[in-house]
Design a protein around this motif. Sequence first.
Motif, PDB file in Angstrom:
ATOM      1  N   GLU A   1      22.137  21.518 -64.102  1.00  0.00           N
ATOM      2  CA  GLU A   1      21.268  22.547 -63.523  1.00  0.00           C
ATOM      3  C   GLU A   1      21.394  22.648 -62.002  1.00  0.00           C
ATOM      4  O   GLU A   1      21.087  23.703 -61.427  1.00  0.00           O
ATOM      5  CB  GLU A   1      19.811  22.249 -63.892  1.00  0.00           C
ATOM      6  CG  GLU A   1      19.527  22.357 -65.381  1.00  0.00           C
ATOM      7  CD  GLU A   1      18.074  22.073 -65.706  1.00  0.00           C
ATOM      8  OE1 GLU A   1      17.331  21.727 -64.753  1.00  0.00           O
ATOM      9  OE2 GLU A   1      17.687  22.197 -66.883  1.00  0.00           O
ATOM     10  N   ASP A   2      21.830  21.570 -61.354  1.00  0.00           N
ATOM     11  CA  ASP A   2      21.906  21.585 -59.889  1.00  0.00           C
ATOM     12  C   ASP A   2      23.250  22.082 -59.373  1.00  0.00           C
ATOM     13  O   ASP A   2      23.627  21.814 -58.227  1.00  0.00           O
ATOM     14  CB  ASP A   2      21.627  20.182 -59.334  1.00  0.00           C
ATOM     15  CG  ASP A   2      22.614  19.141 -59.856  1.00  0.00           C
ATOM     16  OD1 ASP A   2      23.363  19.459 -60.801  1.00  0.00           O
ATOM     17  OD2 ASP A   2      22.623  18.011 -59.312  1.00  0.00           O
ATOM     18  N   THR A   3      23.982  22.829 -60.191  1.00  0.00           N
ATOM     19  CA  THR A   3      25.291  23.358 -59.765  1.00  0.00           C
ATOM     20  C   THR A   3      25.219  24.852 -59.484  1.00  0.00           C
ATOM     21  O   THR A   3      26.175  25.585 -59.724  1.00  0.00           O
ATOM     22  CB  THR A   3      26.356  23.081 -60.839  1.00  0.00           C
ATOM     23  OG1 THR A   3      25.953  23.710 -62.067  1.00  0.00           O
ATOM     24  CG2 THR A   3      26.540  21.599 -61.060  1.00  0.00           C
ATOM     25  N   ASN A   4      24.076  25.286 -58.980  1.00  0.00           N
ATOM     26  CA  ASN A   4      23.907  26.720 -58.699  1.00  0.00           C
ATOM     27  C   ASN A   4      24.315  27.098 -57.278  1.00  0.00           C
ATOM     28  O   ASN A   4      24.115  28.235 -56.862  1.00  0.00           O
ATOM     29  CB  ASN A   4      22.456  27.142 -58.944  1.00  0.00           C
ATOM     30  CG  ASN A   4      21.486  26.307 -58.127  1.00  0.00           C
ATOM     31  OD1 ASN A   4      21.888  25.365 -57.443  1.00  0.00           O
ATOM     32  ND2 ASN A   4      20.209  26.650 -58.199  1.00  0.00           N
ATOM     33  N   SER A   5      24.882  26.151 -56.509  1.00  0.00           N
ATOM     34  CA  SER A   5      25.336  26.457 -55.149  1.00  0.00           C
ATOM     35  C   SER A   5      26.574  25.612 -54.833  1.00  0.00           C
ATOM     36  O   SER A   5      26.578  24.759 -53.957  1.00  0.00           O
ATOM     37  CB  SER A   5      24.221  26.167 -54.136  1.00  0.00           C
ATOM     38  OG  SER A   5      24.624  26.530 -52.830  1.00  0.00           O
ATOM     39  N   VAL A   6      27.649  25.880 -55.566  1.00  0.00           N
ATOM     40  CA  VAL A   6      28.886  25.106 -55.441  1.00  0.00           C
ATOM     41  C   VAL A   6      29.781  25.740 -54.380  1.00  0.00           C
ATOM     42  O   VAL A   6      30.013  26.955 -54.392  1.00  0.00           O
ATOM     43  CB  VAL A   6      29.618  25.042 -56.797  1.00  0.00           C
ATOM     44  CG1 VAL A   6      30.960  24.340 -56.644  1.00  0.00           C
ATOM     45  CG2 VAL A   6      28.743  24.343 -57.821  1.00  0.00           C
ATOM     46  N   VAL A   7      30.271  24.917 -53.467  1.00  0.00           N
ATOM     47  CA  VAL A   7      31.132  25.398 -52.382  1.00  0.00           C
ATOM     48  C   VAL A   7      32.589  25.332 -52.824  1.00  0.00           C
ATOM     49  O   VAL A   7      33.107  24.248 -53.117  1.00  0.00           O
ATOM     50  CB  VAL A   7      30.929  24.542 -51.107  1.00  0.00           C
ATOM     51  CG1 VAL A   7      31.874  25.012 -49.997  1.00  0.00           C
ATOM     52  CG2 VAL A   7      29.487  24.631 -50.645  1.00  0.00           C
ATOM     53  N   CYS A   8      33.247  26.494 -52.897  1.00  0.00           N
ATOM     54  CA  CYS A   8      34.648  26.538 -53.324  1.00  0.00           C
ATOM     55  C   CYS A   8      35.174  27.964 -53.174  1.00  0.00           C
ATOM     56  O   CYS A   8      34.436  28.880 -52.811  1.00  0.00           O
ATOM     57  CB  CYS A   8      34.790  26.080 -54.782  1.00  0.00           C
ATOM     58  SG  CYS A   8      34.007  27.213 -55.962  1.00  0.00           S
ATOM     59  N   ASP A   9      36.453  28.126 -53.468  1.00  0.00           N
ATOM     60  CA  ASP A   9      37.045  29.453 -53.646  1.00  0.00           C
ATOM     61  C   ASP A   9      36.892  29.779 -55.128  1.00  0.00           C
ATOM     62  O   ASP A   9      37.610  29.232 -55.981  1.00  0.00           O
ATOM     63  CB  ASP A   9      38.525  29.432 -53.234  1.00  0.00           C
ATOM     64  CG  ASP A   9      39.154  30.808 -53.304  1.00  0.00           C
ATOM     65  OD1 ASP A   9      38.900  31.537 -54.284  1.00  0.00           O
ATOM     66  OD2 ASP A   9      39.920  31.158 -52.382  1.00  0.00           O
ATOM     67  N   ALA A  10      35.944  30.627 -55.468  1.00  0.00           N
ATOM     68  CA  ALA A  10      35.579  30.859 -56.857  1.00  0.00           C
ATOM     69  C   ALA A  10      36.760  31.361 -57.692  1.00  0.00           C
ATOM     70  O   ALA A  10      36.946  30.946 -58.835  1.00  0.00           O
ATOM     71  CB  ALA A  10      34.425  31.857 -56.934  1.00  0.00           C
TER      72      ALA A  10
END
Length: 432
Positions: free
Chosen positions: A312-321
Amino acid sequence: MARHFLQLYLAIVATLAIVSWGQDRLWHLYADSARPTASYPSQAAVLTIVEQQLQSMPQDRWPAAIADLARSTGLDLELMEPEELTGIDPAGAEQGKPALWSDVDDRVWALQRIAGSDRMLAFRFVDETLRRTPLEWLLVIVFYAAIALIVMLWLWPLRRDLRALERSTLRFGDRNWSFDANISPRSPVASLADAFRRMARRIDALIGSHKDMANAMSHEIKTPLARMRFEIELARSAENREVLLQHLDHLNTDIAELNAFVTATLEYAVLERAEVALNIGRHDFTLVVPAVTESVRRSARNDLILSCEVAEDTNSVVCDAHLIETVLRNLLYNATRYAKQRVNVTFKVAADSYRLYVDDDGPGIPAADRERVFGSFIQLGARSTSHSGFGLGLAIVKRTIEWHGGAASVDSSPLGGARFIIEWPVAGAIDS
């Protein structure tokens, strides 16, 4: 290099301070024991005697008398007129007694004003006590030798490492595609050696990739071309339209295979370029991962079960989507080829990294091939007996994750097959 320059600078300064202090102490000990108490008694006596002689004759004869006395005795005597005294102000000369003054040539002047006159007697001589003795010259040599020794000791490891770097670079240039310089991490050129080492690994990987591509092209391009030529010959001899269309369909299939190969190769070539720029942003992976998984499930076998678990805490993942979606798709396509019944996707955030797991219940990957499987144009025949791609999917995965500062690996899966592990740092490239 700034740190090493500062070290050298401080070492030289410390050496100068210590050696200069020691030299100064020896100088004073030696000079104090050698110099008489009365510094220049003979010069003062000469001036007094000459002044007494001049007092007994008219002043107009003083210059000639001083000149005769200088020639006959060899002393550097001179009668100085008031206008010649500009810039000369020896202490004590106004009191009618000898005074000393040194010029820019390190000559000493014993000066005495003649009583009842504004003229001054000058006796120039060289103070032997100011000349360096052999011991003093020895001290100077030791002083500079100590500085040279310190600099040499500091520079010797640097020169040694630079020579090792040069030899390794020359061997690398002779097509020995390895960089074997043994440079200490504390060396001033350690960062340069690391840069060369990374460059060597990169060049070696590119050469290996090009070899693999040449091998792949011999099969992935030559074989479809041979089939296409055969189909063309058959099409020419077709007896009816239905047979002709069948041969054209076969040609179209081969063309599609070639096009897929070229597309995959170009996609991988883009990731091989050093100038790739990531489009970093924050993305909600509680939506992204399920959506990609569902998209792959629709094109997979009907009997295959694809499950997805996202924290649930993966709603703000930093990456090149876009690139990470490509990674997930390639892993899922790879898993669906070899899975028997199940494929499971897991995505979560650890203490310092994002972690993506893709598990399948297929035959798995032998431990000896787990590093090799991420190479370009590598296909492990043990996992499949039919054509199932071009061996670029996992290479693209590895390269993409490396651009994110992470790593890709493979292990045994709890499902019995292979588990692909993808992770990259949580520390984002954009601010919160």
